[in-house]
Scaffold this motif. Structure first.
Motif, PDB file in Angstrom:
ATOM      1  N   VAL A   1     112.993  16.900   4.502  1.00  0.00           N
ATOM      2  CA  VAL A   1     112.440  18.245   4.690  1.00  0.00           C
ATOM      3  C   VAL A   1     111.957  18.417   6.130  1.00  0.00           C
ATOM      4  O   VAL A   1     112.166  19.473   6.741  1.00  0.00           O
ATOM      5  CB  VAL A   1     111.302  18.521   3.674  1.00  0.00           C
ATOM      6  N   ASP A   2     111.352  17.395   6.697  1.00  0.00           N
ATOM      7  CA  ASP A   2     110.890  17.469   8.087  1.00  0.00           C
ATOM      8  C   ASP A   2     112.053  17.721   9.048  1.00  0.00           C
ATOM      9  O   ASP A   2     111.935  18.514   9.983  1.00  0.00           O
ATOM     10  CB  ASP A   2     110.157  16.187   8.488  1.00  0.00           C
ATOM     11  N   VAL A   3     113.172  17.048   8.827  1.00  0.00           N
ATOM     12  CA  VAL A   3     114.346  17.257   9.688  1.00  0.00           C
ATOM     13  C   VAL A   3     114.866  18.678   9.529  1.00  0.00           C
ATOM     14  O   VAL A   3     115.180  19.353  10.516  1.00  0.00           O
ATOM     15  CB  VAL A   3     115.456  16.224   9.389  1.00  0.00           C
ATOM     16  N   ILE A   4     114.946  19.153   8.308  1.00  0.00           N
ATOM     17  CA  ILE A   4     115.445  20.509   8.059  1.00  0.00           C
ATOM     18  C   ILE A   4     114.536  21.546   8.711  1.00  0.00           C
ATOM     19  O   ILE A   4     115.018  22.482   9.362  1.00  0.00           O
ATOM     20  CB  ILE A   4     115.581  20.755   6.542  1.00  0.00           C
ATOM     21  N   GLU A   5     113.234  21.379   8.557  1.00  0.00           N
ATOM     22  CA  GLU A   5     112.293  22.311   9.176  1.00  0.00           C
ATOM     23  C   GLU A   5     112.414  22.291  10.699  1.00  0.00           C
ATOM     24  O   GLU A   5     112.372  23.346  11.346  1.00  0.00           O
ATOM     25  CB  GLU A   5     110.863  21.980   8.767  1.00  0.00           C
TER      26      GLU A   5
ATOM     27  N   GLU B   1     110.865  20.494  21.245  1.00  0.00           N
ATOM     28  CA  GLU B   1     111.337  20.517  19.851  1.00  0.00           C
ATOM     29  C   GLU B   1     112.383  19.429  19.616  1.00  0.00           C
ATOM     30  O   GLU B   1     112.435  18.842  18.535  1.00  0.00           O
ATOM     31  CB  GLU B   1     111.905  21.889  19.493  1.00  0.00           C
ATOM     32  N   TYR B   2     113.205  19.154  20.623  1.00  0.00           N
ATOM     33  CA  TYR B   2     114.199  18.085  20.483  1.00  0.00           C
ATOM     34  C   TYR B   2     113.503  16.733  20.323  1.00  0.00           C
ATOM     35  O   TYR B   2     113.925  15.902  19.520  1.00  0.00           O
ATOM     36  CB  TYR B   2     115.138  18.042  21.692  1.00  0.00           C
ATOM     37  N   ALA B   3     112.425  16.522  21.069  1.00  0.00           N
ATOM     38  CA  ALA B   3     111.687  15.254  20.951  1.00  0.00           C
ATOM     39  C   ALA B   3     111.169  15.074  19.525  1.00  0.00           C
ATOM     40  O   ALA B   3     111.231  13.975  18.971  1.00  0.00           O
ATOM     41  CB  ALA B   3     110.541  15.213  21.952  1.00  0.00           C
ATOM     42  N   VAL B   4     110.688  16.154  18.926  1.00  0.00           N
ATOM     43  CA  VAL B   4     110.205  16.086  17.548  1.00  0.00           C
ATOM     44  C   VAL B   4     111.380  15.816  16.604  1.00  0.00           C
ATOM     45  O   VAL B   4     111.277  14.989  15.692  1.00  0.00           O
ATOM     46  CB  VAL B   4     109.466  17.387  17.158  1.00  0.00           C
ATOM     47  N   LEU B   5     112.501  16.500  16.831  1.00  0.00           N
ATOM     48  CA  LEU B   5     113.686  16.270  15.998  1.00  0.00           C
ATOM     49  C   LEU B   5     114.129  14.810  16.074  1.00  0.00           C
ATOM     50  O   LEU B   5     114.413  14.186  15.048  1.00  0.00           O
ATOM     51  CB  LEU B   5     114.836  17.186  16.419  1.00  0.00           C
ATOM     52  N   ARG B   6     114.173  14.276  17.279  1.00  0.00           N
ATOM     53  CA  ARG B   6     114.595  12.880  17.460  1.00  0.00           C
ATOM     54  C   ARG B   6     113.685  11.936  16.678  1.00  0.00           C
ATOM     55  O   ARG B   6     114.166  11.036  15.987  1.00  0.00           O
ATOM     56  CB  ARG B   6     114.601  12.526  18.941  1.00  0.00           C
ATOM     57  N   GLN B   7     112.388  12.163  16.749  1.00  0.00           N
ATOM     58  CA  GLN B   7     111.438  11.313  16.012  1.00  0.00           C
ATOM     59  C   GLN B   7     111.671  11.435  14.507  1.00  0.00           C
ATOM     60  O   GLN B   7     111.672  10.445  13.787  1.00  0.00           O
ATOM     61  CB  GLN B   7     110.003  11.718  16.381  1.00  0.00           C
ATOM     62  N   ARG B   8     111.914  12.629  14.030  1.00  0.00           N
ATOM     63  CA  ARG B   8     112.120  12.835  12.596  1.00  0.00           C
ATOM     64  C   ARG B   8     113.439  12.238  12.129  1.00  0.00           C
ATOM     65  O   ARG B   8     113.536  11.752  11.003  1.00  0.00           O
ATOM     66  CB  ARG B   8     112.013  14.317  12.263  1.00  0.00           C
TER      67      ARG B   8
ATOM     68  N   VAL C   1     123.708  22.315   7.703  1.00  0.00           N
ATOM     69  CA  VAL C   1     124.154  22.497   6.318  1.00  0.00           C
ATOM     70  C   VAL C   1     124.709  21.180   5.755  1.00  0.00           C
ATOM     71  O   VAL C   1     124.433  20.822   4.603  1.00  0.00           O
ATOM     72  CB  VAL C   1     125.202  23.633   6.236  1.00  0.00           C
ATOM     73  N   ALA C   2     125.461  20.448   6.564  1.00  0.00           N
ATOM     74  CA  ALA C   2     126.014  19.161   6.115  1.00  0.00           C
ATOM     75  C   ALA C   2     124.881  18.174   5.824  1.00  0.00           C
ATOM     76  O   ALA C   2     124.935  17.438   4.826  1.00  0.00           O
ATOM     77  CB  ALA C   2     126.959  18.594   7.168  1.00  0.00           C
ATOM     78  N   PHE C   3     123.869  18.150   6.674  1.00  0.00           N
ATOM     79  CA  PHE C   3     122.731  17.259   6.435  1.00  0.00           C
ATOM     80  C   PHE C   3     122.047  17.615   5.120  1.00  0.00           C
ATOM     81  O   PHE C   3     121.728  16.722   4.315  1.00  0.00           O
ATOM     82  CB  PHE C   3     121.722  17.327   7.586  1.00  0.00           C
ATOM     83  N   VAL C   4     121.813  18.890   4.896  1.00  0.00           N
ATOM     84  CA  VAL C   4     121.151  19.323   3.665  1.00  0.00           C
ATOM     85  C   VAL C   4     121.953  18.864   2.448  1.00  0.00           C
ATOM     86  O   VAL C   4     121.382  18.355   1.476  1.00  0.00           O
ATOM     87  CB  VAL C   4     120.951  20.859   3.652  1.00  0.00           C
ATOM     88  N   GLU C   5     123.262  19.016   2.494  1.00  0.00           N
ATOM     89  CA  GLU C   5     124.104  18.627   1.363  1.00  0.00           C
ATOM     90  C   GLU C   5     124.052  17.118   1.113  1.00  0.00           C
ATOM     91  O   GLU C   5     123.897  16.673  -0.027  1.00  0.00           O
ATOM     92  CB  GLU C   5     125.544  19.079   1.593  1.00  0.00           C
ATOM     93  N   VAL C   6     124.166  16.331   2.164  1.00  0.00           N
ATOM     94  CA  VAL C   6     124.127  14.877   2.002  1.00  0.00           C
ATOM     95  C   VAL C   6     122.752  14.433   1.502  1.00  0.00           C
ATOM     96  O   VAL C   6     122.652  13.577   0.617  1.00  0.00           O
ATOM     97  CB  VAL C   6     124.492  14.170   3.333  1.00  0.00           C
ATOM     98  N   ALA C   7     121.702  15.025   2.042  1.00  0.00           N
ATOM     99  CA  ALA C   7     120.344  14.673   1.611  1.00  0.00           C
ATOM    100  C   ALA C   7     120.125  15.054   0.145  1.00  0.00           C
ATOM    101  O   ALA C   7     119.546  14.279  -0.624  1.00  0.00           O
ATOM    102  CB  ALA C   7     119.319  15.369   2.504  1.00  0.00           C
ATOM    103  N   ARG C   8     120.594  16.230  -0.239  1.00  0.00           N
ATOM    104  CA  ARG C   8     120.444  16.672  -1.623  1.00  0.00           C
ATOM    105  C   ARG C   8     121.152  15.709  -2.578  1.00  0.00           C
ATOM    106  O   ARG C   8     120.585  15.285  -3.584  1.00  0.00           O
ATOM    107  CB  ARG C   8     121.008  18.080  -1.806  1.00  0.00           C
ATOM    108  N   ARG C   9     122.368  15.355  -2.239  1.00  0.00           N
ATOM    109  CA  ARG C   9     123.119  14.407  -3.086  1.00  0.00           C
ATOM    110  C   ARG C   9     122.386  13.077  -3.192  1.00  0.00           C
ATOM    111  O   ARG C   9     122.285  12.488  -4.268  1.00  0.00           O
ATOM    112  CB  ARG C   9     124.525  14.179  -2.519  1.00  0.00           C
ATOM    113  N   ALA C  10     121.886  12.584  -2.061  1.00  0.00           N
ATOM    114  CA  ALA C  10     121.186  11.290  -2.061  1.00  0.00           C
ATOM    115  C   ALA C  10     119.938  11.332  -2.941  1.00  0.00           C
ATOM    116  O   ALA C  10     119.646  10.358  -3.645  1.00  0.00           O
ATOM    117  CB  ALA C  10     120.814  10.884  -0.641  1.00  0.00           C
ATOM    118  N   LEU C  11     119.227  12.440  -2.921  1.00  0.00           N
ATOM    119  CA  LEU C  11     118.015  12.538  -3.733  1.00  0.00           C
ATOM    120  C   LEU C  11     118.327  12.648  -5.224  1.00  0.00           C
ATOM    121  O   LEU C  11     117.553  12.180  -6.052  1.00  0.00           O
ATOM    122  CB  LEU C  11     117.180  13.746  -3.304  1.00  0.00           C
ATOM    123  N   HIS C  12     119.448  13.243  -5.554  1.00  0.00           N
ATOM    124  CA  HIS C  12     119.750  13.479  -6.963  1.00  0.00           C
ATOM    125  C   HIS C  12     120.648  12.417  -7.592  1.00  0.00           C
ATOM    126  O   HIS C  12     120.698  12.306  -8.810  1.00  0.00           O
ATOM    127  CB  HIS C  12     120.369  14.867  -7.149  1.00  0.00           C
ATOM    128  N   GLU C  13     121.357  11.630  -6.773  1.00  0.00           N
ATOM    129  CA  GLU C  13     122.259  10.609  -7.310  1.00  0.00           C
ATOM    130  C   GLU C  13     121.521   9.381  -7.790  1.00  0.00           C
ATOM    131  O   GLU C  13     121.752   8.885  -8.877  1.00  0.00           O
ATOM    132  CB  GLU C  13     123.298  10.196  -6.262  1.00  0.00           C
TER     133      GLU C  13
END
Length: 177
Positions: free
Chosen positions: A56-60, A98-105, A161-173
């Protein structure tokens, strides 16, 4: 007769003690199995919660960067050259932060895993590079830089969008890795 009664009583008592011992061992084993299962469930839930928070942090953060990309496009439309340059430079500074925060996340996602989600997060991070270069070209006044910048948004958003899909699958699988 008394001797037989004594033997029957001793045999009955021995059987009762043995049955009690077997029962207590079985009960203890069942309790241990139940406690181990409960602990594994708690651990899996904690892992899933940590991963979900990291995702969620990465998506935000990607959303914040996307919002700034839209502001860059708006700033490029400013007619006064000095004002436009100032706005673009200010946005570039904000994007750097903002990129620095993204990199950390993204690093946190790499820590939390699994590998396919970490790879998707890193692809998202890498998708910001062309935007950054195009913004620098806009500030430098290069011809076509604004269009290059605009052309960078769809690949960036596709990586989100690709990240969200992969993350969603990982959480639900699975619950553990």
């Amino acid at each position: 007769m008394a001797d037989n009664t004594l033997w029957v009583a001793a045999l009955t008592a021995g059987t009762a003690v043995l049955a009690s011992w077997v029962t207590s061992r079985g009960t203890a084993r069942a309790a241990r199995i139940q406690a181990d299962a409960a602990a594994a469930t708690v651990q899996a839930d904690r892992l899933r919660a940590a991963r979900r928070a990291a995702y969620v942090d990465v998506i935000e953060q990607a959303q914040r960067m996307g919002d700034l990309y839209w502001k860059v496009t708006d700033a490029h439309g400013i007619t006064d050259a000095g004002e436009r340059l100032g706005a673009l430079e200010e946005l570039r500074l904000r994007l750097r932060g903002e990129y620095a925060v993204l990199r950390q996340r993204v690093w946190v996602v790499e820590l939390e895993g699994p590998a396919e989600v970490a790879s998707a997060a890193d692809r998202l991070r890498e998708s910001t590079s062309e935007n950054w270069r195009a913004l620098g070209a806009m500030i430098a006044g290069e011809a076509g830089a604004a269009q290059r910048f605009d052309d960078c948004f769809p690949p960036f958003w596709e990586s989100v969008v690709a990240f969200v899909e992969v993350a969603r699958r990982a959480l639900h699988e699975t619950r553990t890795d």
